[in-house]
Scaffold this motif. Structure first.
Motif, PDB file in Angstrom:
ATOM      1  N   GLN A   1       3.497   8.032  -9.851  1.00 52.59           N
ATOM      2  CA  GLN A   1       2.199   8.613  -9.536  1.00 52.59           C
ATOM      3  C   GLN A   1       2.292   9.526  -8.318  1.00 52.59           C
ATOM      4  OE1 GLN A   1      -0.383   5.195  -9.108  1.00 52.59           O
ATOM      5  NE2 GLN A   1      -0.917   5.161 -11.280  1.00 52.59           N
ATOM      6  N   GLN A   2       3.162   9.165  -7.387  1.00 49.75           N
ATOM      7  CA  GLN A   2       3.299   9.925  -6.156  1.00 49.75           C
ATOM      8  C   GLN A   2       4.097  11.208  -6.342  1.00 49.75           C
ATOM      9  OE1 GLN A   2       6.003   8.710  -2.688  1.00 49.75           O
ATOM     10  NE2 GLN A   2       3.992   8.098  -1.914  1.00 49.75           N
ATOM     11  N   ILE A   3       5.229  11.136  -7.033  1.00 51.70           N
ATOM     12  CA  ILE A   3       6.098  12.312  -7.133  1.00 51.70           C
ATOM     13  C   ILE A   3       6.139  12.914  -8.534  1.00 51.70           C
ATOM     14  CG2 ILE A   3       7.538  11.451  -5.256  1.00 51.70           C
ATOM     15  CD1 ILE A   3       9.676  10.710  -7.301  1.00 51.70           C
ATOM     16  N   GLY A   4       5.526  12.257  -9.513  1.00 52.76           N
ATOM     17  CA  GLY A   4       5.556  12.750 -10.887  1.00 52.76           C
ATOM     18  C   GLY A   4       6.666  12.098 -11.683  1.00 52.76           C
ATOM     19  N   PHE A   5       6.413  11.851 -12.951  1.00 52.70           N
ATOM     20  CA  PHE A   5       7.365  11.120 -13.784  1.00 52.70           C
ATOM     21  C   PHE A   5       8.702  11.849 -13.893  1.00 52.70           C
ATOM     22  CE2 PHE A   5       9.314   9.941 -17.829  1.00 52.70           C
ATOM     23  CZ  PHE A   5       9.330   8.555 -17.711  1.00 52.70           C
ATOM     24  N   LYS A   6       8.654  13.175 -14.032  1.00 50.65           N
ATOM     25  CA  LYS A   6       9.898  13.945 -14.173  1.00 50.65           C
ATOM     26  C   LYS A   6      10.818  13.733 -12.982  1.00 50.65           C
ATOM     27  CE  LYS A   6      11.539  18.715 -13.761  1.00 50.65           C
ATOM     28  NZ  LYS A   6      11.153  20.145 -13.658  1.00 50.65           N
ATOM     29  N   TRP A   7      10.264  13.867 -11.765  1.00 57.83           N
ATOM     30  CA  TRP A   7      11.095  13.768 -10.570  1.00 57.83           C
ATOM     31  C   TRP A   7      11.541  12.319 -10.328  1.00 57.83           C
ATOM     32  CZ3 TRP A   7      12.804  18.287  -9.210  1.00 57.83           C
ATOM     33  CH2 TRP A   7      12.031  19.408  -9.509  1.00 57.83           C
ATOM     34  N   TRP A   8      10.677  11.378 -10.694  1.00 58.98           N
ATOM     35  CA  TRP A   8      11.044   9.961 -10.581  1.00 58.98           C
ATOM     36  C   TRP A   8      12.245   9.659 -11.475  1.00 58.98           C
ATOM     37  CZ3 TRP A   8      10.499   6.302 -14.659  1.00 58.98           C
ATOM     38  CH2 TRP A   8      10.711   4.969 -14.291  1.00 58.98           C
TER      39      TRP A   8
ATOM     40  N   PRO B   1      14.521  18.719  -2.275  1.00 58.62           N
ATOM     41  CA  PRO B   1      13.422  19.466  -1.628  1.00 58.62           C
ATOM     42  C   PRO B   1      12.050  19.127  -2.203  1.00 58.62           C
ATOM     43  CG  PRO B   1      15.277  20.917  -2.065  1.00 58.62           C
ATOM     44  CD  PRO B   1      15.571  19.633  -2.783  1.00 58.62           C
ATOM     45  N   THR B   2      11.937  19.038  -3.522  1.00 58.52           N
ATOM     46  CA  THR B   2      10.648  18.758  -4.150  1.00 58.52           C
ATOM     47  C   THR B   2      10.199  17.331  -3.878  1.00 58.52           C
ATOM     48  OG1 THR B   2      11.051  20.360  -5.916  1.00 58.52           O
ATOM     49  CG2 THR B   2       9.392  18.667  -6.329  1.00 58.52           C
ATOM     50  N   ILE B   3      11.099  16.364  -4.076  1.00 58.86           N
ATOM     51  CA  ILE B   3      10.736  14.957  -3.873  1.00 58.86           C
ATOM     52  C   ILE B   3      10.413  14.696  -2.407  1.00 58.86           C
ATOM     53  CG2 ILE B   3      11.617  12.593  -3.914  1.00 58.86           C
ATOM     54  CD1 ILE B   3      13.042  13.215  -6.485  1.00 58.86           C
TER      55      ILE B   3
ATOM     56  N   ASN C   1       0.819  -1.214   0.000  1.00 60.26           N
ATOM     57  CA  ASN C   1       0.000   0.000   0.000  1.00 60.26           C
ATOM     58  C   ASN C   1       0.851   1.263   0.000  1.00 60.26           C
ATOM     59  OD1 ASN C   1      -2.354  -1.490   0.021  1.00 60.26           O
ATOM     60  ND2 ASN C   1      -2.619  -1.392   2.238  1.00 60.26           N
ATOM     61  N   MET C   2       2.042   1.181   0.591  1.00 60.22           N
ATOM     62  CA  MET C   2       2.942   2.330   0.619  1.00 60.22           C
ATOM     63  C   MET C   2       3.726   2.479  -0.685  1.00 60.22           C
ATOM     64  SD  MET C   2       2.393   3.803   3.471  1.00 60.22           S
ATOM     65  CE  MET C   2       3.738   4.980   3.445  1.00 60.22           C
ATOM     66  N   GLY C   3       3.672   1.466  -1.546  1.00 56.07           N
ATOM     67  CA  GLY C   3       4.407   1.527  -2.807  1.00 56.07           C
ATOM     68  C   GLY C   3       5.845   1.104  -2.701  1.00 56.07           C
ATOM     69  N   TRP C   4       6.228   0.496  -1.579  1.00 58.57           N
ATOM     70  CA  TRP C   4       7.614   0.074  -1.385  1.00 58.57           C
ATOM     71  C   TRP C   4       7.871  -1.315  -1.954  1.00 58.57           C
ATOM     72  CZ3 TRP C   4       7.202   1.674   4.434  1.00 58.57           C
ATOM     73  CH2 TRP C   4       7.134   3.078   4.505  1.00 58.57           C
ATOM     74  N   ALA C   5       6.822  -2.012  -2.328  1.00 60.52           N
ATOM     75  CA  ALA C   5       6.938  -3.313  -2.990  1.00 60.52           C
ATOM     76  C   ALA C   5       5.746  -3.459  -3.913  1.00 60.52           C
ATOM     77  CB  ALA C   5       6.988  -4.452  -1.970  1.00 60.52           C
TER      78      ALA C   5
END
Length: 319
Positions: free
Chosen positions: A281-288, A308-310, A139-143
């Motif tokens: 989805q959480q941080i945006g494709f650019k920042w990922w 800072p943004t991430i 659920n947290m997206g860590w796996a």
């Protein structure tokens, strides 16, 4: 400059896998009048690893500049000349900020290494049913799969076994999340006795100034209603039913999953896709994408630009 004389050694650490209820426990301890808030201090472990690799202390300072967890708090990066002195200066800052005598931190990853630096410290291990841990990690997206989510629990158990060989039994306390939510007063009383203080009812008042509710029995064994049979089987196959029983939990009748090469490849692809999708989805494709580039290249300048943004985006999704 070595500021080792100005630091303060920690009294205890809360350790265990992520998603075991450690945040709730540390918040309750932080509501005790004699115990300082037990901040998340995951950033201490990379420092120990750097120390063992013989890297200069400046590498650890550089790391702290963009570490999300360290930046959550108002700590100043110390200029001490050794890893231990630098870390203990952070505890000094915590002591001065909270004005309480008992100092602790919370760490989930590779925590067996802590005993190399603080062998006289006390350690509180919080366990939880691995099927609940795996479900929460997903659920947290860590796996991206229960198989990979179970790895967090598995690593924590191995770390606790290793740490238990390094510190005596008198410095170790093992708890279960399920017991904590069922009988919070009794379990907190046990923790307080371990730390040398008396239990106080204020410890249950975490809903007065945080977004967390007091412990509830309904939070235990949620996997029974919310996990799919395949997910349960993945966890039980990965960690082994015998270890689950040894940890005090019942097991299902589901058969073990296929662990052949093709099946493991499919799991690995599902995991990578699930994690990546959640992150972009959480941080945006650019920042990922920029984070991947920064990690691959080791660019400090890029890390400082994106951190800072991430960090802000990830903090919005944490609880």
């Amino acid at each position: 400059m070595d500021n080792s004389s100005t630091g303060v050694a920690p009294d205890f650490f809360i350790v265990g896998s992520v998603r075991t209820g450690s945040t709730m426990l540390r918040l309750m301890l932080g509501h005790h009048p004699e115990i300082a808030r037990c901040d998340e201090m995951e950033y201490l472990l990379p420092g120990i690893e750097m120390m063992e690799e013989g890297r200069p202390i400046q590498a650890f300072r550089d790391f702290l500049e963009y570490d999300r967890i360290f930046q959550l708090y108002d700590y100043t990066i110390p200029q001490a000349g050794t890893y231990q002195a630098l870390s203990e200066d952070i505890f000094r800052q915590l002591s001065e900020a909270d004005g309480r005598r008992i100092l602790g931190g919370t760490i989930h990853n590779d925590f067996a290494l802590l005993a190399k630096v603080w062998p006289n410290c006390k350690y509180i291990f919080l366990d939880r049913d691995p099927r609940d841990v795996a479900r929460s990690v997903i659920n947290m997206g860590w796996a991206g799969t229960a198989w990979h989510g179970a790895e967090f629990w598995q690593r924590a158990k191995l770390n606790w076994q290793e740490l238990s060989t390094r510190v005596p039994e008198s410095q170790r306390l093992e708890l279960r999340f399920e017991d904590l939510v069922a009988e919070p007063e009794a379990l907190l009383g046990k923790v307080c006795k371990f730390l040398g203080v008396h239990y106080t009812p204020e410890m249950l008042g975490i809903d007065s100034d945080t977004t967390y509710r007091p412990p509830s029995k309904s939070e235990a064994a949620s996997w029974e209603k919310k996990s799919k049979p395949r997910e349960i089987a993945e966890v039980e196959t990965r960690v082994g039913k015998s270890l689950i029983v040894e940890s005090g939990y019942q097991v299902s009748d589901y058969p073990a999953i296929d662990t052949g090469g093709l099946a493991m490849l499919q799991l690995a692809l599902r995991n990578k896709y699930g994690r990546s999708r959640h992150q972009w989805q959480q941080i945006g494709f650019k920042w990922w994408l920029l984070r991947i580039i920064a990690n691959k290249t080791g660019s400090q300048a890029l890390h400082r630009y994106i951190a800072p943004t991430i960090n802000a985006k990830e903090n919005e999704h944490l609880k």
